[in-house]
Motif scaffolding. Structure first.
Motif, PDB file in Angstrom:
ATOM      1  N   ALA A 244       9.170  -4.155  -1.872  1.00  0.00           N
ATOM      2  CA  ALA A 244       8.213  -3.586  -0.915  1.00  0.00           C
ATOM      3  C   ALA A 244       7.254  -4.660  -0.407  1.00  0.00           C
ATOM      4  O   ALA A 244       6.943  -4.729   0.795  1.00  0.00           O
ATOM      5  CB  ALA A 244       7.439  -2.441  -1.563  1.00  0.00           C
ATOM      6  N   LEU A 245       6.765  -5.511  -1.311  1.00  0.00           N
ATOM      7  CA  LEU A 245       5.855  -6.581  -0.916  1.00  0.00           C
ATOM      8  C   LEU A 245       6.550  -7.589  -0.012  1.00  0.00           C
ATOM      9  O   LEU A 245       5.958  -8.068   0.971  1.00  0.00           O
ATOM     10  CB  LEU A 245       5.315  -7.276  -2.166  1.00  0.00           C
ATOM     11  CG  LEU A 245       4.293  -8.403  -1.934  1.00  0.00           C
ATOM     12  CD1 LEU A 245       3.058  -7.876  -1.204  1.00  0.00           C
ATOM     13  CD2 LEU A 245       3.896  -9.036  -3.264  1.00  0.00           C
TER      14      LEU A 245
ATOM     15  N   SER B 182       4.717  -8.513   8.543  1.00  0.00           N
ATOM     16  CA  SER B 182       3.395  -8.935   9.027  1.00  0.00           C
ATOM     17  C   SER B 182       3.365 -10.421   9.376  1.00  0.00           C
ATOM     18  O   SER B 182       2.998 -10.804  10.484  1.00  0.00           O
ATOM     19  CB  SER B 182       2.326  -8.617   7.978  1.00  0.00           C
ATOM     20  OG  SER B 182       2.638  -9.216   6.726  1.00  0.00           O
ATOM     21  N   TRP B 183       3.781 -11.281   8.452  1.00  0.00           N
ATOM     22  CA  TRP B 183       3.770 -12.725   8.703  1.00  0.00           C
ATOM     23  C   TRP B 183       4.877 -13.141   9.678  1.00  0.00           C
ATOM     24  O   TRP B 183       4.741 -14.118  10.406  1.00  0.00           O
ATOM     25  CB  TRP B 183       3.918 -13.499   7.393  1.00  0.00           C
ATOM     26  CG  TRP B 183       2.608 -13.727   6.707  1.00  0.00           C
ATOM     27  CD1 TRP B 183       1.450 -14.184   7.262  1.00  0.00           C
ATOM     28  CD2 TRP B 183       2.322 -13.505   5.324  1.00  0.00           C
ATOM     29  NE1 TRP B 183       0.455 -14.259   6.331  1.00  0.00           N
ATOM     30  CE2 TRP B 183       0.958 -13.855   5.113  1.00  0.00           C
ATOM     31  CE3 TRP B 183       3.068 -13.052   4.239  1.00  0.00           C
ATOM     32  CZ2 TRP B 183       0.343 -13.758   3.877  1.00  0.00           C
ATOM     33  CZ3 TRP B 183       2.462 -12.962   3.007  1.00  0.00           C
ATOM     34  CH2 TRP B 183       1.105 -13.313   2.829  1.00  0.00           C
TER      35      TRP B 183
ATOM     36  N   PRO C 141      -0.535  -9.099   3.633  1.00  0.00           N
ATOM     37  CA  PRO C 141      -1.014  -8.875   2.263  1.00  0.00           C
ATOM     38  C   PRO C 141      -2.256  -9.694   1.929  1.00  0.00           C
ATOM     39  O   PRO C 141      -3.138  -9.219   1.204  1.00  0.00           O
ATOM     40  CB  PRO C 141       0.187  -9.283   1.406  1.00  0.00           C
ATOM     41  CG  PRO C 141       1.376  -9.063   2.275  1.00  0.00           C
ATOM     42  CD  PRO C 141       0.920  -9.401   3.661  1.00  0.00           C
ATOM     43  N   ALA C 142      -2.331 -10.932   2.447  1.00  0.00           N
ATOM     44  CA  ALA C 142      -3.493 -11.780   2.181  1.00  0.00           C
ATOM     45  C   ALA C 142      -4.771 -11.185   2.773  1.00  0.00           C
ATOM     46  O   ALA C 142      -5.838 -11.226   2.150  1.00  0.00           O
ATOM     47  CB  ALA C 142      -3.261 -13.191   2.732  1.00  0.00           C
ATOM     48  N   GLN C 143      -4.655 -10.618   3.987  1.00  0.00           N
ATOM     49  CA  GLN C 143      -5.820  -9.994   4.615  1.00  0.00           C
ATOM     50  C   GLN C 143      -6.294  -8.788   3.815  1.00  0.00           C
ATOM     51  O   GLN C 143      -7.501  -8.581   3.642  1.00  0.00           O
ATOM     52  CB  GLN C 143      -5.476  -9.576   6.051  1.00  0.00           C
ATOM     53  CG  GLN C 143      -5.317 -10.737   7.018  1.00  0.00           C
ATOM     54  CD  GLN C 143      -4.853 -10.273   8.398  1.00  0.00           C
ATOM     55  OE1 GLN C 143      -3.959  -9.420   8.512  1.00  0.00           O
ATOM     56  NE2 GLN C 143      -5.448 -10.824   9.439  1.00  0.00           N
ATOM     57  N   VAL C 144      -5.348  -7.979   3.360  1.00  0.00           N
ATOM     58  CA  VAL C 144      -5.705  -6.799   2.570  1.00  0.00           C
ATOM     59  C   VAL C 144      -6.328  -7.218   1.240  1.00  0.00           C
ATOM     60  O   VAL C 144      -7.332  -6.629   0.804  1.00  0.00           O
ATOM     61  CB  VAL C 144      -4.467  -5.906   2.334  1.00  0.00           C
ATOM     62  CG1 VAL C 144      -4.804  -4.765   1.381  1.00  0.00           C
ATOM     63  CG2 VAL C 144      -3.950  -5.361   3.657  1.00  0.00           C
TER      64      VAL C 144
ATOM     65  N   GLY D 156     -11.203  -7.725  -2.090  1.00  0.00           N
ATOM     66  CA  GLY D 156     -12.223  -8.501  -2.798  1.00  0.00           C
ATOM     67  C   GLY D 156     -13.601  -8.301  -2.201  1.00  0.00           C
ATOM     68  O   GLY D 156     -14.593  -8.177  -2.936  1.00  0.00           O
ATOM     69  N   ASN D 157     -13.685  -8.256  -0.864  1.00  0.00           N
ATOM     70  CA  ASN D 157     -14.978  -8.032  -0.198  1.00  0.00           C
ATOM     71  C   ASN D 157     -15.540  -6.656  -0.539  1.00  0.00           C
ATOM     72  O   ASN D 157     -16.748  -6.494  -0.748  1.00  0.00           O
ATOM     73  CB  ASN D 157     -14.827  -8.174   1.320  1.00  0.00           C
ATOM     74  CG  ASN D 157     -14.494  -9.592   1.748  1.00  0.00           C
ATOM     75  OD1 ASN D 157     -14.806 -10.553   1.030  1.00  0.00           O
ATOM     76  ND2 ASN D 157     -13.863  -9.743   2.902  1.00  0.00           N
ATOM     77  N   GLN D 158     -14.656  -5.654  -0.589  1.00  0.00           N
ATOM     78  CA  GLN D 158     -15.100  -4.295  -0.879  1.00  0.00           C
ATOM     79  C   GLN D 158     -15.583  -4.169  -2.316  1.00  0.00           C
ATOM     80  O   GLN D 158     -16.530  -3.438  -2.601  1.00  0.00           O
ATOM     81  CB  GLN D 158     -13.956  -3.305  -0.616  1.00  0.00           C
ATOM     82  CG  GLN D 158     -13.519  -3.190   0.829  1.00  0.00           C
ATOM     83  CD  GLN D 158     -14.534  -2.467   1.697  1.00  0.00           C
ATOM     84  OE1 GLN D 158     -15.452  -1.822   1.206  1.00  0.00           O
ATOM     85  NE2 GLN D 158     -14.376  -2.578   3.002  1.00  0.00           N
TER      86      GLN D 158
END
Length: 266
Positions: free
Chosen positions: A30-31, A38-39, A51-54, A59-61
């Motif tokens: 799936a990943l 996406s990439w 995946p990197a953006q998510v 981490g920000n959240q």
């Protein structure tokens, strides 16, 4: 003679390494598919973040006080709606599964109402309970309670009648047969029913937070949708999934702790 494990044997045991490999392989596939889409540019970044953006957004959240407020209020709503459904649904299900007269009163109406989507009740709930916390709790309650009634009744009816007959033969009264045989025999299945229904409660969270919400994970997902912040949407979905998995594991641990003989323990 010891039987060899086989992947294609019906209900057969397999090696733990194969089982873990199946889990790991599924998530890895799936990943990989997500990464390629996406990439690789198969889907525009506006609609499918990498995946990197998510992961970065997650981490920000996690360091945001507002995020944890959303998590806390959503957990509260799910917990209260689910507990209210259990407090009402389990006793009614036990009655309906034990006594035929109760079954005639409870089950037909529950069978009828359970096919009505909880979303259809949202306008009525807003009229009856306003737009406060009780309205959101009631949406989750209505989504779960009738299923709990029916599944609990099925759990009771699945208890072998021979157990009750043996208790009567040994001199048990009706009250003793219910307390010491029926209820104790149904508890493991009832725990599994509650474990399944907590999953339903989490799925109704988004619906509940459509009711004029200003907080909660569902609210944050819907807010992100307006601005096409798909990475925030992914984070909200993942967090809800993780919370649901956590509650599922807690029920599984309780089941193993309270009924060890079903797991081969003592």
């Amino acid at each position: 003679m010891k039987k060899r494990s086989s992947l294609m044997q019906i209900r057969g045991e397999i090696r733990r390494s194969w089982y873990v490999g199946g889990i790991t392989g599924t998530f890895a596939f799936a990943l990989a598919l997500w990464s390629a889409a996406s990439w690789g540019g198969w889907v525009q970044a506006t609609f499918l973040p990498t995946p990197a953006q998510v992961l970065e957004q997650l981490g920000n959240q996690f360091v945001s006080a507002e995020f944890w407020h959303h998590v806390g209020i959503s957990v509260f709503r799910v917990s209260m709606g689910f507990l209210l459904a259990c407090v009402i649904g389990v006793p009614l299900g036990l009655l309906a599964g034990t006594f035929r007269f109760a079954e005639s009163i409870v089950l037909p109406s529950s069978e009828f109402i359970r096919y009505m989507p909880a979303t259809a009740f949202v306008p009525l709930i807003m009229v009856w309970a306003g737009i406060g916390e009780m309205a959101k709790i009631l949406v989750i309650f209505l989504g779960c309670v009738f299923q709990i009634i029916l599944m609990t009744a099925d759990n009771v009816r699945s208890v072998p009648g021979d157990l009750l007959q043996v208790s009567y033969t040994l001199g048990a009264t009706r009250r003793q047969a219910i307390d010491h045989v029926l209820l104790r025999a149904v508890m493991p299945d009832l725990m599994n029913t509650m474990r399944m229904m907590i999953g339903w409660a989490w799925t109704y969270l988004i619906v509940a937070e459509l009711v004029a919400a200003s907080s909660g994970l569902g609210f944050s997902i819907l807010k992100a949708q307006r601005f096409l912040n798909t990475d925030v949407i992914f984070v909200g979905i993942i967090v809800i999934g993780l919370l649901g998995l956590l509650t599922d594991r807690l029920f599984a641990l309780c089941h193993k702790r309270f009924f060890p003989w079903l797991e081969g323990g003592r």
